[in-house]
Design an enzyme around this catalytic site. Structure first.
Site, short mmCIF file in Angstrom:
data_model
loop_
_atom_site.label_atom_id
_atom_site.label_comp_id
_atom_site.label_asym_id
_atom_site.label_seq_id
_atom_site.Cartn_x
_atom_site.Cartn_y
_atom_site.Cartn_z
CB SER A 167 -0.93 -0.01 1.22
OG SER A 167 -0.17 -0.07 2.41
CB CYS A 168 2.19 3.48 1.84
SG CYS A 168 2.14 2.84 3.52
N GLY A 169 4.66 1.09 0.49
CA GLY A 169 6.02 0.69 0.76
C GLY A 169 6.08 -0.14 2.02
#
Length: 266
Positions: free
Chosen positions: A109-111
């Site tokens: 999702s975000c690293g």
């Protein structure tokens, strides 16, 4: 697997202040989707060659299998604009597969998000116990011959290479890919399929050394890693923790020994 450039390419010479058309091949980069037991796992951007080796090396690097023999089947299917690699694992690996899928959803999702993902990335590695077959002379010989094992790299100028070298510096096997991680996975997969023993030599990479490359080398149980470019601080830290001999910025005239737990370069 390389392709000629579709658009005209102009070569400019800064010193002569001239320009002229030239022919150039481009390294092929395409999506390669991995499916395990019918479940979508990851889509990697890779060079679509040696995909059986890649599948084995990637599976081992992800911890979904402990050896090549645990992989039941591998099917490679070309689809529009990419390739699907379908891997069948034994039913008893199902829990590990589900756990890895869950963590990949968190990471995607975000690293790297949250404490759990950080702990997963920095989980302890099993320390190596083999004194590596490596020396100054062996590194110099391997470096001098690496280019001979990079046909795609010579043609395109855009491919990384991962090579396994014996204690004399002879390059036993090499794999290329547009991604340095992919090239190493392909090499490890090849060694696993051919029953090559990574403990009998060292790995040479035409890349900088990030922590992932250290971890892939340790999981392959190869005791030494040499990279042409520099190592990151985390790579050195992880190499020290795992007792991996690490050499970086390897050039024809010198190299930096970043970690030498067995005193090979004393």
């Amino acid at each position: 697997m390389n392709r000629p450039a579709a658009n005209p390419i102009l070569r400019i010479d800064f010193q002569k202040r001239t320009s002229a058309p030239c022919a150039r091949s481009l390294a092929q980069e395409a999506p390669v989707a991995f499916e395990y037991n019918g479940l979508g796992y990851a889509v990697m951007m890779a060079s679509p060659q040696d995909l059986i080796d890649y599948a084995v090396g990637f599976t081992l690097a992800e911890g979904l299998a402990t050896n090549a023999g645990e992989i039941e089947t591998i099917e490679v299917a070309e689809v529009a604009r990419g390739t699907i690699v379908r891997i069948a694992l034994p039913a008893e690996r199902g829990n590990m597969l589900q756990e890895r899928l869950r963590l990949r959803l968190v990471e995607g999702s975000c690293g790297l998000c949250g404490l759990e993902s950080i702990e997963e990335v920095l989980r302890p590695l099993q320390p190596l116990a083999h004194t590596p077959a490596i020396s100054r002379e062996a590194i110099a010989i391997a470096l001098a011959n690496l280019r001979d094992h990079q046909p795609a790299g010579r043609e395109t100028g855009a491919m990384h290479a991962a090579a396994f070298c014996d204690g004399t510096g002879r390059i036993v096997a090499a794999r290329e890919d547009i991604g340095r991680h992919n090239a190493l996975d392909k090499l490890v997969g090849h060694l696993a399929r051919e029953a090559g023993d990574p403990a009998t030599g060292f790995i040479l990479l035409s890349a900088r050394c990030s922590y992932e490359l250290v971890e892939k080398t340790v999981r392959a149980r190869c005791p030494a890693l040499v990279t042409i470019s520099a190592a990151s601080d985390l790579a050195v830290e992880r190499a020290a923790a795992a007792r991996l001999t690490l050499v970086s910025l390897a050039r024809s005239d010198a190299a930096l020994v970043m970690n030498d737990p067995y005193g090979c370069f004393a």
